[in-house]
Design a protein around this motif. Structure first.
Motif, PDB file in Angstrom:
ATOM      1  N   ILE A 237       4.300 -15.115 -33.265  1.00  0.00           N
ATOM      2  CA  ILE A 237       3.171 -16.042 -33.408  1.00  0.00           C
ATOM      3  C   ILE A 237       1.910 -15.273 -33.790  1.00  0.00           C
ATOM      4  CG2 ILE A 237       1.639 -17.608 -32.129  1.00  0.00           C
ATOM      5  CD1 ILE A 237       4.107 -18.638 -30.675  1.00  0.00           C
ATOM      6  N   LEU A 244       2.807 -22.203 -33.627  1.00  0.00           N
ATOM      7  CA  LEU A 244       2.981 -23.054 -32.463  1.00  0.00           C
ATOM      8  C   LEU A 244       2.897 -24.502 -32.941  1.00  0.00           C
ATOM      9  CD1 LEU A 244       3.320 -22.611 -29.443  1.00  0.00           C
ATOM     10  CD2 LEU A 244       0.854 -22.837 -29.189  1.00  0.00           C
ATOM     11  N   THR A 246       3.341 -28.074 -31.329  1.00  0.00           N
ATOM     12  CA  THR A 246       3.594 -28.978 -30.209  1.00  0.00           C
ATOM     13  C   THR A 246       2.746 -30.220 -30.407  1.00  0.00           C
ATOM     14  OG1 THR A 246       1.793 -28.009 -28.963  1.00  0.00           O
ATOM     15  CG2 THR A 246       3.968 -27.083 -28.580  1.00  0.00           C
ATOM     16  N   THR A 249      -0.896 -29.488 -30.781  1.00  0.00           N
ATOM     17  CA  THR A 249      -1.413 -28.937 -32.033  1.00  0.00           C
ATOM     18  C   THR A 249      -1.463 -30.019 -33.101  1.00  0.00           C
ATOM     19  OG1 THR A 249       0.777 -28.322 -32.840  1.00  0.00           O
ATOM     20  CG2 THR A 249      -0.412 -26.674 -31.557  1.00  0.00           C
ATOM     21  N   LEU A 407       0.586 -17.472 -24.615  1.00  0.00           N
ATOM     22  CA  LEU A 407       0.504 -17.649 -26.068  1.00  0.00           C
ATOM     23  C   LEU A 407      -0.929 -17.872 -26.524  1.00  0.00           C
ATOM     24  CD1 LEU A 407       3.657 -19.822 -26.858  1.00  0.00           C
ATOM     25  CD2 LEU A 407       3.379 -17.351 -27.026  1.00  0.00           C
TER      26      LEU A 407
END
Lengths: 441, 293
Positions: A237, A244, A246, A249, A407
């Motif tokens: 990442i 990322l 999800t 996001t 993250l």
């Protein structure tokens, strides 16, 4: 004439009325929603039409979690259903409460013959006690795979989808070199990155053989290969190889894949059907989840949900429920589920019959049975039978929150996993204290 | 002299019983149950519980993440209340001045109150979506700047804005009613003395509004503590990394999702005490500045 017709109609109505009054009905609460919820409702309609002794009353509960929550509330008021579809993480409490009727026993008591040995061991072990008795009836089953964009792979000169993480990392590099901005659409998933990852590598998630041997278990995943794997994901990442993706996001990993933004994403085989329906504008395929080089691959385990028979119901209701479960286990009904979802067969005989019929050689089912390969790679070991941990929903939530923090650069991955383990262990201690003196059957 | 032909006490009781019963069944009984569970470890499927004394409270109060949750809940409550009441007052003042089309606006502003919290969350999901929403325009200028999955403060801002938007309607109705109950003659007299609208607002209307302001303050703060669950659930799910894990959402996720009934019960007790304490503080210290006419 009219009088005669009316009398006949009356007579018919009376018989219909009498017949429906005689039917034994039972309630079934399921968690699946959307298209899959419709498939469940359809199985009930088919069951009710297939015979005239029993009637299944099937009620959707808007998600697995809600199905379990509602069933608990109803159980405490003694208004619970006979059958409950529950996901694995939500059943530890049910197992220890003993408020269920093991399906092996149910079938024996009601005289329904089920060939239990026909179930794939990876599935059978997951849903049965130490003595091999099935707690619940396997039904909608899946296991994770990765989906890849064949066009992107061809452009990058990749001819096959690697089954090692080293190979996949090299593939990511080749994809980047071919001008593909995002190789992997990543969304933290405890089920894939922690649980199934640990299964296929034969490493423990927790002590006591993942909790099977006692309630005093402790989480171990901050000391295994899992740490290195999560650090790799974090590195990808940071390097920009992975994005990322999800809900937070604004785009899920699956959407990102279907739009062609990223070339690879990991998900359940159950998504196979969904992606077909979304008709991506490129060729795509699936591959089993990779392992690291130098490790010996073992079987992955089943995901999805199973059907639990709850206690406190009448013998008639149990008879009806047993008939419905036997109906679901039949080959035509398994095939009905497979054709209308991305799930996999649960019995060897059904799988073999489907193979012989060329079911998996036709679109849209081509290669979907790769999930079977992953699930049956080896016989289950002490560590790959599954996971028996209390408070597992919360342990998953701790894992996700900590991985998200790592993250986002809040802490290192090792710190994050250490915290998740420490907090998860507190949950396990509380769980053990709640069920003092009990153990998983 | 006519005598009453029925016993007053019985009628009064009969009229009161349904209401008392409802309060008992839906408030006192569950509250008592929660209080009891808070001191035990309750098995979700029945089958008894273990008395653990203050263990649940100790576990919660020594959890650093719990204090994080308290902190963000307080920030959320104060910010949504200030934002919602500020917006509501501004809008009410404009409607009260009967600007063009005010009848239409009056109805339009009241509507959002009828929208359920999860629906508000969903609507704002589109607004704040970093990839496709209104805020994605920010990302077009500064790529990656607006990202609810990474930036904790942005997620907090998102739930505050959504929460405030939902509260505006309620406060608006009260502010408008209060403004309209101020005698016109007072305003007109002030206007004739040469006071401009802003001066009339601060020196005349505001002091007369203080009882309404106080009432709305108490209601809004209580509401932000207890009714924020739907917005958090649909908008952020408590993330990223627990940044929007409000107290009430935590109770839901631990109790219902995680089946830790006792831990959730203990947290409910703490939340109830906190809201009571805040309300007490408001009555004790803020109400002094209220002028009831």
């Amino acid at each position: 004439m009219t009088v005669k017709l009316a009398t006949t109609a009356m007579a018919l109505l009376l018989t219909v009325g009498a017949a429906s009054a005689e039917k034994i009905s039972f309630e079934y609460w399921y968690g699946l929603t959307g298209d899959l919820g419709k498939v469940v409702a359809e199985t009930c309609t088919r069951f009710n039409a297939s015979q005239d002794l029993y009637e299944a009353v099937c009620v959707g509960q808007d998600g697995y979690e809600k199905a379990v929550q509602n069933a608990i509330a109803a159980f405490r008021a003694q208004k619970h259903p006979t059958l409950l579809q529950s996901f694995d993480a939500g059943t530890a409490d049910l197992m220890l409460s003993g408020e269920f009727y093991p399906v092996t026993k149910l079938m024996a008591d009601t005289g329904v013959t089920i060939d239990w040995a026909d179930y794939f061991p990876g599935i059978a072990n997951y849903y049965s006690s130490k003595s091999g008795e099935f707690f619940s009836m396997p039904w909608n089953s899946s296991t994770p795979v990765y989906y890849f964009n064949k066009d992107h792979f061809a452009k990058a000169g990749l001819t096959e989808a690697p089954i090692t993480w080293e190979g996949l990392e090299a593939a990511f590099a080749a994809l980047k070199a071919s001008g593909q901005a995002c190789a992997l659409a990543y969304a933290p998933s405890s089920w894939i990155d922690l649980e199934q990852f640990s299964m296929v590598h034969n490493v423990p998630v927790a002590s006591n053989n993942n909790g099977y041997d006692g309630l005093d278990s402790e989480l171990l995943f901050n000391t295994t290969l899992h740490v290195k794997h999560m650090e790799n994901i974090q590195r990808w990442i940071t390097e920009g190889t992975a994005l990322l993706r999800t809900q937070g996001t604004g785009k899920t990993a699956r959407d990102s894949f279907v739009e062609g933004e990223c070339s690879v994403f990991f998900s359940s085989i159950a998504d196979h059907n969904t992606i077909h329906k979304l008709t991506p504008a490129f060729g795509w395929d699936v591959q089993i989840i990779p392992t690291y080089e130098g490790t010996e691959r073992t079987n992955s385990v089943v995901g999805g949900a199973s059907l639990w028979v709850l206690s406190g119901k009448t013998d008639d209701e149990y008879k009806a429920a047993a008939a419905y479960l036997a109906f679901l286990a039949s080959k035509p009904e398994q095939q009905f589920l497979l054709e209308n979802s991305g799930y996999i067969p649960v019995t060897k005989s059904t799988y073999d019959a489907l193979l012989a019929e060329g079911f998996y050689a036709k679109e849209p089912f081509i290669n979907r049975d790769i999930a079977m390969k992953s699930l049956t790679w080896t016989e289950p070991t002490e560590l790959t039978r599954g996971i028996r941990l209390g408070s597992f929903i919360q342990i998953r939530a701790e894992w996700v929150a900590e991985v998200e923090a790592a993250l986002a650069g809040q802490k290192t991955m090792q710190e994050a996993l250490d915290t998740a383990v420490a907090r998860g262990n507190d949950q396990l201690k509380r769980f053990a204290q709640t069920y003092q003196g009990k153990s998983f059957p | 002299m006519r005598r009453a032909c029925f016993k007053f006490s019985w009628v009064a009781a009969a009229l009161l019983v349904p209401q008392l019963l409802i309060i008992f069944v839906f408030f006192y009984w569950p509250s008592a149950q929660a209080l009891y569970w808070a001191f035990t470890l309750e098995q979700p499927w029945g089958g008894g519980n273990t008395w653990v004394g203050l263990d649940n409270f100790r576990a919660i109060l020594t959890d650093p993440y719990y204090w994080g949750s308290v902190r963000v809940s307080v920030i959320y409550a104060l910010a949504t209340t200030a934002l919602a009441m500020g917006m509501a007052l501004t809008l009410a003042v404009f409607v009260d001045r009967q600007l063009a089309g005010y009848r239409t606006w009056r109805v339009a502003i009241i509507w959002p109150y009828a929208v359920a919290a999860p629906a508000v969350g969903l609507a704002f999901q589109f607004v704040f979506n970093p990839g496709a929403g209104i805020f994605s325009f920010i990302n077009a200028v500064a790529p990656g700047w607006w990202d609810l999955s990474r930036n904790a403060w942005q997620a907090v801002v998102a739930i505050i804005v959504a929460g405030a938007w939902k509260q505006v309607a309620y406060s608006f109705v009260f502010f408008l009613a209060a403004l309209q109950s101020i005698p016109r003659s007072l305003i007109e007299a002030a206007a004739m003395d040469g006071a401009r609208p802003l001066r009339r607002m601060f020196d005349l209307q505001m002091p007369l509004l203080t009882p309404t302001v106080f009432f709305l303050l108490v209601i809004n703060i209580t509401d932000s503590f207890t009714d924020s669950f739907g917005i958090v659930d649909t908008l952020t799910g408590g993330g990223p990394y627990r940044a929007t894990d409000l107290m009430v959402y935590r109770i839901y996720s631990e109790g219902f999702k995680g089946m830790n009934y006792s831990g959730a019960a203990a947290q409910s007790v703490i939340l109830m005490l906190l809201v009571m304490a805040l309300t007490f503080v408001q009555f004790r210290y803020v109400e002094r500045r209220v002028h009831y006419t």
